[in-house]
Design a protein around this motif. Structure first.
Motif, PDB file in Angstrom:
ATOM      1  N   GLN A  90      39.278 -10.531 108.862  1.00 47.84           N
ATOM      2  CA  GLN A  90      38.034 -10.996 108.250  1.00 47.84           C
ATOM      3  C   GLN A  90      38.214 -11.771 106.949  1.00 47.84           C
ATOM      4  OE1 GLN A  90      35.088  -7.853 108.033  1.00 47.84           O
ATOM      5  NE2 GLN A  90      35.607  -7.077 110.065  1.00 47.84           N
ATOM      6  N   LEU A  91      39.399 -11.712 106.368  1.00 49.10           N
ATOM      7  CA  LEU A  91      39.603 -12.357 105.070  1.00 49.10           C
ATOM      8  C   LEU A  91      39.304 -13.855 105.070  1.00 49.10           C
ATOM      9  CD1 LEU A  91      40.349 -11.706 102.171  1.00 49.10           C
ATOM     10  CD2 LEU A  91      42.766 -12.070 102.748  1.00 49.10           C
ATOM     11  N   PRO A  92      39.667 -14.616 106.097  1.00 50.10           N
ATOM     12  CA  PRO A  92      39.312 -16.042 106.076  1.00 50.10           C
ATOM     13  C   PRO A  92      37.813 -16.282 105.922  1.00 50.10           C
ATOM     14  CG  PRO A  92      40.974 -15.637 107.753  1.00 50.10           C
ATOM     15  CD  PRO A  92      40.521 -14.283 107.264  1.00 50.10           C
ATOM     16  N   ILE A  93      36.993 -15.472 106.592  1.00 43.97           N
ATOM     17  CA  ILE A  93      35.540 -15.607 106.458  1.00 43.97           C
ATOM     18  C   ILE A  93      35.084 -15.154 105.079  1.00 43.97           C
ATOM     19  CG2 ILE A  93      33.299 -14.825 107.351  1.00 43.97           C
ATOM     20  CD1 ILE A  93      34.670 -14.520 110.088  1.00 43.97           C
TER      21      ILE A  93
ATOM     22  N   LEU B 200      36.968 -31.525 110.047  1.00 43.96           N
ATOM     23  CA  LEU B 200      37.477 -31.401 111.409  1.00 43.96           C
ATOM     24  C   LEU B 200      38.680 -30.461 111.487  1.00 43.96           C
ATOM     25  CD1 LEU B 200      37.294 -35.133 112.558  1.00 43.96           C
ATOM     26  CD2 LEU B 200      35.831 -33.248 113.336  1.00 43.96           C
ATOM     27  N   CYS B 201      39.377 -30.311 110.364  1.00 38.19           N
ATOM     28  CA  CYS B 201      40.628 -29.540 110.342  1.00 38.19           C
ATOM     29  C   CYS B 201      40.516 -28.229 109.583  1.00 38.19           C
ATOM     30  CB  CYS B 201      41.740 -30.362 109.686  1.00 38.19           C
ATOM     31  SG  CYS B 201      41.932 -32.028 110.307  1.00 38.19           S
ATOM     32  N   PHE B 202      39.325 -27.928 109.030  1.00 35.21           N
ATOM     33  CA  PHE B 202      39.249 -26.839 108.053  1.00 35.21           C
ATOM     34  C   PHE B 202      39.775 -25.509 108.562  1.00 35.21           C
ATOM     35  CE2 PHE B 202      36.848 -23.164 106.386  1.00 35.21           C
ATOM     36  CZ  PHE B 202      37.471 -23.107 105.141  1.00 35.21           C
ATOM     37  N   VAL B 203      39.366 -25.087 109.753  1.00 31.68           N
ATOM     38  CA  VAL B 203      39.776 -23.768 110.255  1.00 31.68           C
ATOM     39  C   VAL B 203      41.301 -23.679 110.342  1.00 31.68           C
ATOM     40  CG1 VAL B 203      39.675 -22.168 112.197  1.00 31.68           C
ATOM     41  CG2 VAL B 203      37.608 -23.385 111.469  1.00 31.68           C
ATOM     42  N   SER B 204      41.929 -24.715 110.850  1.00 40.35           N
ATOM     43  CA  SER B 204      43.388 -24.738 110.957  1.00 40.35           C
ATOM     44  C   SER B 204      44.036 -24.804 109.577  1.00 40.35           C
ATOM     45  CB  SER B 204      43.845 -25.930 111.803  1.00 40.35           C
ATOM     46  OG  SER B 204      43.284 -25.883 113.089  1.00 40.35           O
ATOM     47  N   LEU B 205      43.483 -25.645 108.704  1.00 36.84           N
ATOM     48  CA  LEU B 205      44.019 -25.771 107.350  1.00 36.84           C
ATOM     49  C   LEU B 205      43.931 -24.446 106.590  1.00 36.84           C
ATOM     50  CD1 LEU B 205      42.574 -29.197 106.126  1.00 36.84           C
ATOM     51  CD2 LEU B 205      45.003 -28.585 106.287  1.00 36.84           C
ATOM     52  N   GLN B 206      42.804 -23.774 106.724  1.00 33.07           N
ATOM     53  CA  GLN B 206      42.620 -22.523 105.991  1.00 33.07           C
ATOM     54  C   GLN B 206      43.668 -21.491 106.396  1.00 33.07           C
ATOM     55  OE1 GLN B 206      39.462 -19.811 106.975  1.00 33.07           O
ATOM     56  NE2 GLN B 206      38.865 -19.569 104.836  1.00 33.07           N
ATOM     57  N   LYS B 207      43.850 -21.310 107.700  1.00 30.76           N
ATOM     58  CA  LYS B 207      44.852 -20.355 108.190  1.00 30.76           C
ATOM     59  C   LYS B 207      46.247 -20.728 107.687  1.00 30.76           C
ATOM     60  CE  LYS B 207      44.646 -19.325 112.607  1.00 30.76           C
ATOM     61  NZ  LYS B 207      44.435 -19.490 114.078  1.00 30.76           N
ATOM     62  N   TYR B 208      46.559 -22.016 107.752  1.00 34.93           N
ATOM     63  CA  TYR B 208      47.886 -22.492 107.369  1.00 34.93           C
ATOM     64  C   TYR B 208      48.141 -22.291 105.873  1.00 34.93           C
ATOM     65  CZ  TYR B 208      51.900 -25.586 106.823  1.00 34.93           C
ATOM     66  OH  TYR B 208      53.140 -26.101 106.528  1.00 34.93           O
ATOM     67  N   VAL B 209      47.171 -22.661 105.057  1.00 29.55           N
ATOM     68  CA  VAL B 209      47.343 -22.550 103.604  1.00 29.55           C
ATOM     69  C   VAL B 209      47.377 -21.087 103.178  1.00 29.55           C
ATOM     70  CG1 VAL B 209      46.288 -23.040 101.366  1.00 29.55           C
ATOM     71  CG2 VAL B 209      46.360 -24.821 103.123  1.00 29.55           C
TER      72      VAL B 209
ATOM     73  N   THR C 275      45.352 -25.065  92.038  1.00 32.25           N
ATOM     74  CA  THR C 275      43.951 -24.637  92.090  1.00 32.25           C
ATOM     75  C   THR C 275      43.174 -25.330  93.203  1.00 32.25           C
ATOM     76  OG1 THR C 275      43.974 -24.180  89.716  1.00 32.25           O
ATOM     77  CG2 THR C 275      41.831 -24.422  90.750  1.00 32.25           C
ATOM     78  N   LEU C 276      43.345 -26.633  93.359  1.00 29.45           N
ATOM     79  CA  LEU C 276      42.581 -27.386  94.360  1.00 29.45           C
ATOM     80  C   LEU C 276      42.864 -26.873  95.768  1.00 29.45           C
ATOM     81  CD1 LEU C 276      40.735 -29.714  95.207  1.00 29.45           C
ATOM     82  CD2 LEU C 276      42.749 -31.222  95.166  1.00 29.45           C
ATOM     83  N   LEU C 277      44.119 -26.589  96.059  1.00 32.58           N
ATOM     84  CA  LEU C 277      44.502 -26.122  97.387  1.00 32.58           C
ATOM     85  C   LEU C 277      43.773 -24.830  97.739  1.00 32.58           C
ATOM     86  CD1 LEU C 277      46.448 -27.129  99.586  1.00 32.58           C
ATOM     87  CD2 LEU C 277      48.156 -25.555  98.673  1.00 32.58           C
ATOM     88  N   ILE C 278      43.668 -23.927  96.776  1.00 27.13           N
ATOM     89  CA  ILE C 278      42.966 -22.654  96.992  1.00 27.13           C
ATOM     90  C   ILE C 278      41.461 -22.894  97.105  1.00 27.13           C
ATOM     91  CG2 ILE C 278      42.333 -20.440  95.959  1.00 27.13           C
ATOM     92  CD1 ILE C 278      45.143 -20.315  96.887  1.00 27.13           C
ATOM     93  N   GLU C 279      40.910 -23.632  96.133  1.00 29.23           N
ATOM     94  CA  GLU C 279      39.458 -23.759  96.043  1.00 29.23           C
ATOM     95  C   GLU C 279      38.851 -24.524  97.220  1.00 29.23           C
ATOM     96  OE1 GLU C 279      38.789 -23.401  91.207  1.00 29.23           O
ATOM     97  OE2 GLU C 279      38.705 -25.391  92.165  1.00 29.23           O
ATOM     98  N   LYS C 280      39.584 -25.490  97.780  1.00 30.78           N
ATOM     99  CA  LYS C 280      39.015 -26.253  98.889  1.00 30.78           C
ATOM    100  C   LYS C 280      39.553 -25.805 100.243  1.00 30.78           C
ATOM    101  CE  LYS C 280      36.143 -29.006 100.637  1.00 30.78           C
ATOM    102  NZ  LYS C 280      34.711 -28.661 100.533  1.00 30.78           N
ATOM    103  N   ALA C 281      40.873 -25.713 100.392  1.00 32.18           N
ATOM    104  CA  ALA C 281      41.439 -25.405 101.700  1.00 32.18           C
ATOM    105  C   ALA C 281      41.283 -23.947 102.085  1.00 32.18           C
ATOM    106  CB  ALA C 281      42.914 -25.800 101.739  1.00 32.18           C
ATOM    107  N   VAL C 282      41.101 -23.058 101.090  1.00 32.25           N
ATOM    108  CA  VAL C 282      40.913 -21.633 101.393  1.00 32.25           C
ATOM    109  C   VAL C 282      39.452 -21.225 101.238  1.00 32.25           C
ATOM    110  CG1 VAL C 282      41.523 -19.270 100.737  1.00 32.25           C
ATOM    111  CG2 VAL C 282      43.295 -21.040 100.770  1.00 32.25           C
ATOM    112  N   GLN C 283      38.847 -21.552 100.081  1.00 31.09           N
ATOM    113  CA  GLN C 283      37.487 -21.087  99.791  1.00 31.09           C
ATOM    114  C   GLN C 283      36.404 -22.084 100.206  1.00 31.09           C
ATOM    115  OE1 GLN C 283      38.760 -20.475  95.618  1.00 31.09           O
ATOM    116  NE2 GLN C 283      37.843 -18.423  95.781  1.00 31.09           N
ATOM    117  N   ASN C 284      36.786 -23.320 100.508  1.00 30.01           N
ATOM    118  CA  ASN C 284      35.849 -24.363 100.919  1.00 30.01           C
ATOM    119  C   ASN C 284      34.702 -24.537  99.927  1.00 30.01           C
ATOM    120  OD1 ASN C 284      34.931 -26.458 102.502  1.00 30.01           O
ATOM    121  ND2 ASN C 284      33.819 -25.144 103.938  1.00 30.01           N
ATOM    122  N   ARG C 285      35.059 -24.659  98.662  1.00 32.88           N
ATOM    123  CA  ARG C 285      34.033 -24.910  97.646  1.00 32.88           C
ATOM    124  C   ARG C 285      33.457 -26.313  97.810  1.00 32.88           C
ATOM    125  NH1 ARG C 285      35.947 -22.398  91.806  1.00 32.88           N
ATOM    126  NH2 ARG C 285      36.586 -20.328  92.556  1.00 32.88           N
ATOM    127  N   ASN C 286      32.280 -26.501  97.265  1.00 26.18           N
ATOM    128  CA  ASN C 286      31.536 -27.748  97.369  1.00 26.18           C
ATOM    129  C   ASN C 286      32.333 -28.927  96.787  1.00 26.18           C
ATOM    130  OD1 ASN C 286      29.486 -29.696  95.858  1.00 26.18           O
ATOM    131  ND2 ASN C 286      28.453 -28.848  97.662  1.00 26.18           N
TER     132      ASN C 286
END
Length: 296
Positions: free
Chosen positions: A182-185, A232-241, A254-265
């Motif tokens: 559940q952590l990705p969600i 288009l790639c977010f789900v795959s990117l999140q798991k990978y990162v 910071t950017l890698l976490i905030e966007k690729a993991v947390q999907n901030r605005n």
């Protein structure tokens, strides 16, 4: 000593320490001077009916913070039936820190718990990288992440356990599996504003892992080395990162976490990073993901 080490200490804590029969105090001394202490709270041992009421959110008996948390929030219906010790405070005098006293206090607490037939030793505390590292090194398992921020600390808290009886191993495994699944969600919901350093510490503590199939791996590469859009790639990117950060000691950025993991605005990240626009920000992100691909 307790007051100097913890932001929530109050004068009433001294009265509780003197009067509460469910508290155990272990101290470390050098000569006659107390230089460290661990305060333990006896919890759990509740009957099956009460455990069921706690699980359903109908009852919250006082004095069983960790037992209730893991029953009502982490989903182990019978957990409050275990009799355990919660580490309420652990403190070492400033001049004696980084000498292994905290670890020795935990070892003594384990001995005490084992001698008195407790099922576990546990703790709940505000997440920060230094604290997470201490408990991870002490071989405690991370079993729960709070959904909300604490009123006093302003941070999310985590719960950790050290099992002392075999029956607990299966429950700990279930709680850890739940976090992995559940952590990705959670990262895009109630943990979306968590500090990037805390996110990295959390991923490393839980040793987050995920298997990417061929399609998902190709999506990551298409984003990093091509022009495929982020959404288009977010789900795959999140798991990978998340997996890459969990198994690396390097600063992920910071950017890698905030966007690729947390999907901030995007707009929020543009303002915070000083980027000229979303296109420039996305290019920075592509470069960071590509660097991860090379490292892995």
């Amino acid at each position: 000593l307790m007051n100097a080490a913890h932001y929530r200490s109050r004068p009433s804590d001294l009265r509780m320490l003197m009067e509460n029969p469910d508290l155990v105090l272990i101290v470390a001394r050098i000569a006659d001077q107390v230089v460290g202490a661990v305060l333990l709270n006896i919890e759990g041992g509740l009957d099956e009916a009460l455990c069921g009421e706690i699980f359903l959110g109908r009852r919250r008996p006082r004095g069983h913070l960790l037992a209730q948390m893991l029953t009502a929030q982490a989903g182990i219906k019978h957990f409050a039936g275990y009799r355990g010790l919660r580490i309420q405070r652990i403190a070492v005098a400033e001049g004696c820190r980084r000498q292994g006293l905290g670890t020795r206090l935990l070892e003594r607490a384990r001995q005490f718990a084992g001698q008195h037939d407790f099922a576990y030793l546990g703790a709940s505390f505000a997440l920060d990288p230094a604290s997470a590292g201490f408990w991870q090194q002490a071989q405690f398992s991370l079993v729960h992440v709070s959904y909300g921020r604490g009123k006093s600390s302003g941070e999310h808290s985590i719960a950790v356990l050290y099992p002392l009886k075999r029956g607990l191993d299966e429950d700990i495994e279930q709680m850890q599996q739940r976090i992995q699944q559940q952590l990705p969600i959670w990262m895009t919901q109630f943990l979306q504003t968590m500090d990037a350093a805390q996110v990295a510490a959390l991923l490393r503590f839980v040793a987050f892992d995920a298997v990417l199939n061929q399609l998902e791996q190709q999506e990551v590469e298409a984003f990093a080395r091509g022009n495929k859009g982020f959404e288009l790639c977010f789900v795959s990117l999140q798991k990978y990162v998340m997996r890459s950060v969990a198994h690396s000691c390097a600063d992920p950025g910071t950017l890698l976490i905030e966007k690729a993991v947390q999907n901030r605005n995007w707009e929020l990240l543009e303002r915070e990073s000083g980027a000229e626009g979303r296109k420039q920000l996305q290019q920075r992100l592509r470069g960071q993901v590509e660097a991860l691909c090379k490292d892995c």
